[in-house]
Design a protein around this motif. Structure first.
Motif, PDB file in Angstrom:
ATOM      1  N   LYS A   1      78.310 -20.397 112.221  1.00  0.00           N
ATOM      2  CA  LYS A   1      79.720 -20.044 112.418  1.00  0.00           C
ATOM      3  C   LYS A   1      80.589 -21.152 111.821  1.00  0.00           C
ATOM      4  O   LYS A   1      80.195 -22.314 111.804  1.00  0.00           O
ATOM      5  N   VAL A   2      81.758 -20.780 111.373  1.00  0.00           N
ATOM      6  CA  VAL A   2      82.698 -21.754 110.824  1.00  0.00           C
ATOM      7  C   VAL A   2      83.317 -22.552 111.963  1.00  0.00           C
ATOM      8  O   VAL A   2      83.821 -21.974 112.926  1.00  0.00           O
ATOM      9  N   ILE A   3      83.257 -23.888 111.861  1.00  0.00           N
ATOM     10  CA  ILE A   3      83.832 -24.770 112.873  1.00  0.00           C
ATOM     11  C   ILE A   3      85.254 -25.167 112.489  1.00  0.00           C
ATOM     12  O   ILE A   3      86.160 -25.129 113.301  1.00  0.00           O
ATOM     13  N   LYS A   4      85.397 -25.580 111.225  1.00  0.00           N
ATOM     14  CA  LYS A   4      86.658 -26.164 110.805  1.00  0.00           C
ATOM     15  C   LYS A   4      86.913 -25.836 109.338  1.00  0.00           C
ATOM     16  O   LYS A   4      85.990 -25.762 108.534  1.00  0.00           O
ATOM     17  N   GLU A   5      88.188 -25.671 109.037  1.00  0.00           N
ATOM     18  CA  GLU A   5      88.603 -25.456 107.652  1.00  0.00           C
ATOM     19  C   GLU A   5      89.057 -26.787 107.079  1.00  0.00           C
ATOM     20  O   GLU A   5      89.892 -27.475 107.665  1.00  0.00           O
ATOM     21  N   ILE A   6      88.487 -27.153 105.934  1.00  0.00           N
ATOM     22  CA  ILE A   6      88.888 -28.391 105.261  1.00  0.00           C
ATOM     23  C   ILE A   6      89.996 -28.084 104.250  1.00  0.00           C
ATOM     24  O   ILE A   6      90.980 -28.802 104.167  1.00  0.00           O
ATOM     25  N   GLU A   7      89.816 -27.019 103.481  1.00  0.00           N
ATOM     26  CA  GLU A   7      90.822 -26.594 102.506  1.00  0.00           C
ATOM     27  C   GLU A   7      90.988 -25.088 102.581  1.00  0.00           C
ATOM     28  O   GLU A   7      90.031 -24.352 102.823  1.00  0.00           O
ATOM     29  N   TRP A   8      92.208 -24.605 102.331  1.00  0.00           N
ATOM     30  CA  TRP A   8      92.476 -23.169 102.257  1.00  0.00           C
ATOM     31  C   TRP A   8      91.707 -22.542 101.111  1.00  0.00           C
ATOM     32  O   TRP A   8      91.305 -23.217 100.163  1.00  0.00           O
ATOM     33  N   TRP A   9      91.595 -21.248 101.187  1.00  0.00           N
ATOM     34  CA  TRP A   9      91.138 -20.515 100.011  1.00  0.00           C
ATOM     35  C   TRP A   9      92.308 -19.695  99.508  1.00  0.00           C
ATOM     36  O   TRP A   9      93.178 -19.294 100.262  1.00  0.00           O
ATOM     37  N   PHE A  10      92.338 -19.484  98.194  1.00  0.00           N
ATOM     38  CA  PHE A  10      93.437 -18.788  97.560  1.00  0.00           C
ATOM     39  C   PHE A  10      92.917 -17.517  96.908  1.00  0.00           C
ATOM     40  O   PHE A  10      91.814 -17.497  96.362  1.00  0.00           O
ATOM     41  N   VAL A  11      93.731 -16.484  96.983  1.00  0.00           N
ATOM     42  CA  VAL A  11      93.338 -15.201  96.407  1.00  0.00           C
ATOM     43  C   VAL A  11      94.474 -14.682  95.528  1.00  0.00           C
ATOM     44  O   VAL A  11      95.649 -14.832  95.870  1.00  0.00           O
ATOM     45  N   TYR A  12      94.085 -14.130  94.381  1.00  0.00           N
ATOM     46  CA  TYR A  12      95.032 -13.435  93.505  1.00  0.00           C
ATOM     47  C   TYR A  12      94.978 -11.979  93.929  1.00  0.00           C
ATOM     48  O   TYR A  12      93.914 -11.364  93.922  1.00  0.00           O
ATOM     49  N   ASN A  13      96.123 -11.415  94.302  1.00  0.00           N
ATOM     50  CA  ASN A  13      96.148 -10.050  94.814  1.00  0.00           C
ATOM     51  C   ASN A  13      97.372  -9.339  94.257  1.00  0.00           C
ATOM     52  O   ASN A  13      98.462  -9.440  94.789  1.00  0.00           O
ATOM     53  N   LYS A  14      97.145  -8.623  93.159  1.00  0.00           N
ATOM     54  CA  LYS A  14      98.232  -7.868  92.523  1.00  0.00           C
ATOM     55  C   LYS A  14      97.769  -6.434  92.374  1.00  0.00           C
ATOM     56  O   LYS A  14      96.876  -6.131  91.597  1.00  0.00           O
ATOM     57  N   TRP A  15      98.399  -5.554  93.126  1.00  0.00           N
ATOM     58  CA  TRP A  15      98.099  -4.136  93.153  1.00  0.00           C
ATOM     59  C   TRP A  15      96.617  -3.891  93.393  1.00  0.00           C
ATOM     60  O   TRP A  15      96.129  -4.137  94.468  1.00  0.00           O
ATOM     61  N   ASP A  16      95.871  -3.423  92.404  1.00  0.00           N
ATOM     62  CA  ASP A  16      94.469  -3.087  92.642  1.00  0.00           C
ATOM     63  C   ASP A  16      93.513  -4.200  92.200  1.00  0.00           C
ATOM     64  O   ASP A  16      92.312  -4.061  92.299  1.00  0.00           O
ATOM     65  N   VAL A  17      94.040  -5.322  91.720  1.00  0.00           N
ATOM     66  CA  VAL A  17      93.201  -6.446  91.295  1.00  0.00           C
ATOM     67  C   VAL A  17      93.229  -7.503  92.397  1.00  0.00           C
ATOM     68  O   VAL A  17      94.295  -7.981  92.774  1.00  0.00           O
ATOM     69  N   LYS A  18      92.052  -7.825  92.902  1.00  0.00           N
ATOM     70  CA  LYS A  18      91.953  -8.852  93.947  1.00  0.00           C
ATOM     71  C   LYS A  18      90.799  -9.772  93.568  1.00  0.00           C
ATOM     72  O   LYS A  18      89.652  -9.324  93.475  1.00  0.00           O
ATOM     73  N   LYS A  19      91.122 -11.055  93.341  1.00  0.00           N
ATOM     74  CA  LYS A  19      90.106 -12.026  92.949  1.00  0.00           C
ATOM     75  C   LYS A  19      90.306 -13.318  93.726  1.00  0.00           C
ATOM     76  O   LYS A  19      91.432 -13.748  93.944  1.00  0.00           O
ATOM     77  N   VAL A  20      89.201 -13.921  94.103  1.00  0.00           N
ATOM     78  CA  VAL A  20      89.254 -15.224  94.755  1.00  0.00           C
ATOM     79  C   VAL A  20      89.479 -16.269  93.667  1.00  0.00           C
ATOM     80  O   VAL A  20      88.722 -16.347  92.701  1.00  0.00           O
ATOM     81  N   VAL A  21      90.547 -17.042  93.818  1.00  0.00           N
ATOM     82  CA  VAL A  21      90.864 -18.081  92.847  1.00  0.00           C
ATOM     83  C   VAL A  21      90.099 -19.351  93.182  1.00  0.00           C
ATOM     84  O   VAL A  21      89.509 -19.981  92.327  1.00  0.00           O
ATOM     85  N   MET A  22      90.117 -19.705  94.465  1.00  0.00           N
ATOM     86  CA  MET A  22      89.417 -20.903  94.918  1.00  0.00           C
ATOM     87  C   MET A  22      88.896 -20.647  96.326  1.00  0.00           C
ATOM     88  O   MET A  22      89.673 -20.312  97.219  1.00  0.00           O
ATOM     89  N   PRO A  23      87.582 -20.755  96.537  1.00  0.00           N
ATOM     90  CA  PRO A  23      87.055 -20.533  97.891  1.00  0.00           C
ATOM     91  C   PRO A  23      87.426 -21.682  98.823  1.00  0.00           C
ATOM     92  O   PRO A  23      87.713 -22.792  98.397  1.00  0.00           O
ATOM     93  N   ALA A  24      87.413 -21.381 100.126  1.00  0.00           N
ATOM     94  CA  ALA A  24      87.749 -22.380 101.141  1.00  0.00           C
ATOM     95  C   ALA A  24      86.582 -23.332 101.341  1.00  0.00           C
ATOM     96  O   ALA A  24      85.423 -22.938 101.230  1.00  0.00           O
ATOM     97  N   LYS A  25      86.924 -24.563 101.667  1.00  0.00           N
ATOM     98  CA  LYS A  25      85.895 -25.549 102.020  1.00  0.00           C
ATOM     99  C   LYS A  25      85.887 -25.638 103.530  1.00  0.00           C
ATOM    100  O   LYS A  25      86.933 -25.844 104.148  1.00  0.00           O
ATOM    101  N   VAL A  26      84.694 -25.435 104.124  1.00  0.00           N
ATOM    102  CA  VAL A  26      84.590 -25.353 105.579  1.00  0.00           C
ATOM    103  C   VAL A  26      83.417 -26.174 106.100  1.00  0.00           C
ATOM    104  O   VAL A  26      82.512 -26.548 105.357  1.00  0.00           O
ATOM    105  N   VAL A  27      83.468 -26.421 107.410  1.00  0.00           N
ATOM    106  CA  VAL A  27      82.356 -27.043 108.139  1.00  0.00           C
ATOM    107  C   VAL A  27      81.713 -25.924 108.964  1.00  0.00           C
ATOM    108  O   VAL A  27      82.402 -25.123 109.593  1.00  0.00           O
ATOM    109  N   VAL A  28      80.374 -25.863 108.930  1.00  0.00           N
ATOM    110  CA  VAL A  28      79.648 -24.766 109.579  1.00  0.00           C
ATOM    111  C   VAL A  28      78.624 -25.357 110.555  1.00  0.00           C
ATOM    112  O   VAL A  28      78.010 -26.392 110.294  1.00  0.00           O
ATOM    113  N   TRP A  29      78.444 -24.674 111.709  1.00  0.00           N
ATOM    114  CA  TRP A  29      77.400 -25.045 112.663  1.00  0.00           C
ATOM    115  C   TRP A  29      76.045 -24.740 112.051  1.00  0.00           C
ATOM    116  O   TRP A  29      75.862 -23.705 111.432  1.00  0.00           O
ATOM    117  N   LYS A  30      75.103 -25.623 112.289  1.00  0.00           N
ATOM    118  CA  LYS A  30      73.741 -25.424 111.752  1.00  0.00           C
ATOM    119  C   LYS A  30      72.769 -25.184 112.880  1.00  0.00           C
ATOM    120  O   LYS A  30      72.786 -25.767 113.906  1.00  0.00           O
TER     121      LYS A  30
END
Length: 186
Positions: free
Chosen positions: A157-186
């Motif tokens: 599970k995700v514990i903490k967000e280090i950086e946001w993730w950004f998405v390009y979302n224009k009408w029917d085109v949706k692309k991840v520009v930069m994924p989020a950096k997160v800390v996850v439980w192991k």
């Protein structure tokens, strides 16, 4: 007699001369056959025209999609260089001590961050915060740290967000520009 009447009379004589050689039924049969041939030629031409028009319209649609894809890909490549700066501004603001938050430099950083987010919004790019406690989606999240836990419910599970993730979302085109950096439980 007028010239016009002479031509009509000559044409009538030609037709009358032809009727002597062939019977009227044969002439009707020949003309019907010629008409059918001409109609078939017209049908083929119309069919070829519509097929060619459909193929051209499809080509234009695909070319527009490719062109749009190049524009989006170019924008994403440029944003990959800018977005770490936007995230760094956010980290700076999040870690600014309360006693200097009123400082003009801190306010300037806040204004700069707000302006950058507004400009990104105009480019159809929005930051999205990670929901804590959810399973990481590896197309949207990059785990940069794994934290140990004994609780089975918390594993992966995700514990903490280090950086946001950004998405390009224009009408029917949706692309991840930069994924989020997160800390996850192991």
């Amino acid at each position: 007699m007028w010239k016009k009447d002479v031509k009509i009379d000559e044409h009538i004589e030609e037709v009358a001369g032809d009727t002597t050689e062939l019977s009227l039924q044969e002439q009707v049969a020949q003309l019907t056959k010629k008409l059918a041939e001409q109609e078939e030629i017209v049908k083929r031409a119309q069919s070829d025209y519509f097929r060619t028009k459909m193929e051209f319209d499809e080509y234009v649609r695909r070319a527009d999609e490719v062109k749009s894809g190049y524009e989006v890909d170019g924008l994403i490549k440029a944003l990959e260089k800018v977005l770490p700066f936007v995230n760094q501004l956010k980290v700076t603001l999040d870690n600014t001590p309360e006693e200097i938050a009123w400082n003009t430099r801190a306010e300037w950083v806040q204004l700069l961050h707000t302006k950058m987010l507004a400009d990104l919004w105009l480019l159809w790019v929005t930051p999205i915060e990670v929901t804590i406690g959810t399973d990481p989606d590896y197309t949207l999240h990059i785990p940069i740290w794994l934290q140990e836990t004994d609780d089975e419910k918390l594993k992966n599970k995700v514990i903490k967000e280090i950086e946001w993730w950004f998405v390009y979302n224009k009408w029917d085109v949706k692309k991840v520009v930069m994924p989020a950096k997160v800390v996850v439980w192991k």
